[in-house]
Design an enzyme around this catalytic site. Structure first.
Site, PDB file in Angstrom:
ATOM      1  N   ASP A   1       0.803  -1.219   0.000  1.00 19.20           N
ATOM      2  CA  ASP A   1       0.000   0.000   0.000  1.00 19.20           C
ATOM      3  C   ASP A   1       0.839   1.272   0.000  1.00 19.20           C
ATOM      4  O   ASP A   1       0.297   2.382   0.120  1.00 19.20           O
ATOM      5  CB  ASP A   1      -0.938   0.013   1.207  1.00 19.20           C
ATOM      6  CG  ASP A   1      -2.119  -0.927   1.027  1.00 19.20           C
ATOM      7  OD1 ASP A   1      -2.423  -1.282  -0.130  1.00 19.20           O
ATOM      8  OD2 ASP A   1      -2.735  -1.308   2.038  1.00 19.20           O
TER       9      ASP A   1
ATOM     10  N   ARG B   1       0.855  -1.313   7.679  1.00 20.05           N
ATOM     11  CA  ARG B   1       1.351  -0.142   6.956  1.00 20.05           C
ATOM     12  C   ARG B   1       2.351   0.683   7.778  1.00 20.05           C
ATOM     13  O   ARG B   1       2.895   1.673   7.266  1.00 20.05           O
ATOM     14  CB  ARG B   1       0.177   0.760   6.523  1.00 20.05           C
ATOM     15  CG  ARG B   1      -0.794   0.102   5.572  1.00 20.05           C
ATOM     16  CD  ARG B   1      -1.693   1.139   4.901  1.00 20.05           C
ATOM     17  NE  ARG B   1      -0.926   2.047   4.039  1.00 20.05           N
ATOM     18  CZ  ARG B   1      -1.445   3.073   3.393  1.00 20.05           C
ATOM     19  NH1 ARG B   1      -2.733   3.351   3.518  1.00 20.05           N
ATOM     20  NH2 ARG B   1      -0.695   3.847   2.631  1.00 20.05           N
TER      21      ARG B   1
ATOM     22  N   ARG C   1      -9.710   6.213  11.265  1.00 20.53           N
ATOM     23  CA  ARG C   1      -8.261   6.070  11.212  1.00 20.53           C
ATOM     24  C   ARG C   1      -7.557   7.089  12.120  1.00 20.53           C
ATOM     25  O   ARG C   1      -6.996   6.739  13.147  1.00 20.53           O
ATOM     26  CB  ARG C   1      -7.761   6.200   9.764  1.00 20.53           C
ATOM     27  CG  ARG C   1      -8.281   5.108   8.828  1.00 20.53           C
ATOM     28  CD  ARG C   1      -7.678   3.744   9.128  1.00 20.53           C
ATOM     29  NE  ARG C   1      -8.091   2.729   8.177  1.00 20.53           N
ATOM     30  CZ  ARG C   1      -7.490   2.498   7.025  1.00 20.53           C
ATOM     31  NH1 ARG C   1      -6.449   3.222   6.649  1.00 20.53           N
ATOM     32  NH2 ARG C   1      -7.911   1.539   6.222  1.00 20.53           N
TER      33      ARG C   1
ATOM     34  N   HIS D   1     -11.580   7.359   5.246  1.00 16.37           N
ATOM     35  CA  HIS D   1     -10.693   8.512   5.226  1.00 16.37           C
ATOM     36  C   HIS D   1     -11.459   9.723   4.712  1.00 16.37           C
ATOM     37  O   HIS D   1     -12.374   9.588   3.887  1.00 16.37           O
ATOM     38  CB  HIS D   1      -9.501   8.284   4.286  1.00 16.37           C
ATOM     39  CG  HIS D   1      -8.327   7.619   4.909  1.00 16.37           C
ATOM     40  ND1 HIS D   1      -7.425   6.861   4.180  1.00 16.37           N
ATOM     41  CD2 HIS D   1      -7.854   7.604   6.182  1.00 16.37           C
ATOM     42  CE1 HIS D   1      -6.479   6.396   4.977  1.00 16.37           C
ATOM     43  NE2 HIS D   1      -6.715   6.839   6.190  1.00 16.37           N
TER      44      HIS D   1
ATOM     45  N   CYS E   1      -5.464   9.239  -3.325  1.00 21.50           N
ATOM     46  CA  CYS E   1      -4.702   8.331  -2.451  1.00 21.50           C
ATOM     47  C   CYS E   1      -3.272   8.167  -2.958  1.00 21.50           C
ATOM     48  O   CYS E   1      -2.343   8.002  -2.170  1.00 21.50           O
ATOM     49  CB  CYS E   1      -5.377   6.974  -2.379  1.00 21.50           C
ATOM     50  SG  CYS E   1      -6.894   6.931  -1.427  1.00 21.50           S
TER      51      CYS E   1
END
Length: 288
Positions: free
Chosen positions: A81, A106, A152, A181, A281
């Site tokens: 990612d 991540r 998040r 997000h 993103c």
């Protein structure tokens, strides 16, 4: 939503001024979906890494064709990612606030980006103490930093952002796990400038009722997005003040933006959407 008249649209076009941007991107060389950290991810769905690279390259070339500068960071094996560079830093006036990921899968990405900033001349780099997924949950309007929370980024990271970046922060609460997000529920179309407030687009149902009232008060002329725009991650878009890079599926939103005087630029990012990502993103803005 009512589209503007032809005369008003022509007037709006004349007012839309693109500004040259600098972006940081990471090639999806090791992209795959091997874990689940959002509702879009399914490890049982086949992923074509070569196709992801092809789509990412087309996105990068789109920015360059529009006159923007694209910097790149080397991808790392085992971090599929990392392509979603927006999650690894927020830069305002040359100050950098790094990231601290909620998902352990991540976590290692943050330090790779920290080193990139230091290696590329940034000296005012701060790594957060609270969970902070950077431009995934932070959107700079030119006046205030809109800051998402709910899935998040910790609410306490909003105060860290204000102290580190030295800009006012407005907290926004997300309530729909599909839009985990801020950058899949809201984006900035044009930043504020003298005599003119910022313009944004957002999907109201992604936010709490109180946050919807805040957004309506701050941005009464916002583009109001629909479920149709949201479910294809059409709101995960990038604007330079005139050109708006959107997923090819976001046709309704493109029509609304065109009527407002913007120039929709459609890109295919379908392979990366399998991990819950779109154009934004993949794109961190370097505001030096």
């Amino acid at each position: 939503m009512t589209l503007l008249s032809e005369t008003a649209a022509h007037k709006a076009v004349a007012e839309r001024v693109p500004t040259t941007r600098r972006y940081l991107m990471c090639e999806p060389k090791y992209f795959t979906v091997e874990y689940v950290i959002n509702p879009w991810m399914d490890p049982d769905q086949p992923v074509d890494t070569a196709k992801a690279v092809e789509q990412w390259t087309a996105l990068k070339e789109t920015y360059e064709r529009l006159g923007h500068k694209v910097e790149t960071i080397e991808p790392e094996p085992g971090l599929p990612d990392m392509v979603f560079s927006a999650n690894s830093g927020t830069v305002v006036d040359g100050r950098v606030l790094g990231s601290r990921f909620r998902a352990p899968q991540r976590a290692a990405e943050a330090d790779h980006f920290r080193r990139w900033f230091l290696d590329n001349g940034y000296r005012d780099v701060v790594m957060p103490e609270r969970i902070n997924e950077a431009e995934g949950d932070f959107a700079w309007t030119g006046e205030v930093l809109l800051a998402g929370t709910g899935f998040r980024t910790d609410p306490g990271a909003h105060a860290e952002a204000q102290e580190t970046l030295g800009v006012p922060v407005v907290s926004l609460h997300l309530v729909d796990p599909r839009y985990y997000h801020l950058d899949v529920a809201l984006f900035v179309l044009s930043e504020a400038r003298e005599g003119r407030r910022a313009e944004i687009a957002y999907y109201p149902a992604a936010f709490s009722e109180g946050t919807q009232r805040v957004l309506a008060r701050l941005f009464p002329d916002a583009v109001i997005c629909t479920e149709e725009d949201a479910v294809c991650l059409g709101i995960n878009a990038v604007s330079d003040g005139r050109n708006v890079i959107l997923p090819v599926e976001a046709t309704r939103l493109a029509a609304v933006l065109e009527a407002r005087g913007y120039e929709p630029v459609m890109v295919d990012i379908s392979e990366l959407r399998k991990s819950g990502g779109g154009p934004k993103c993949c794109t961190m803005e370097l505001r030096d």
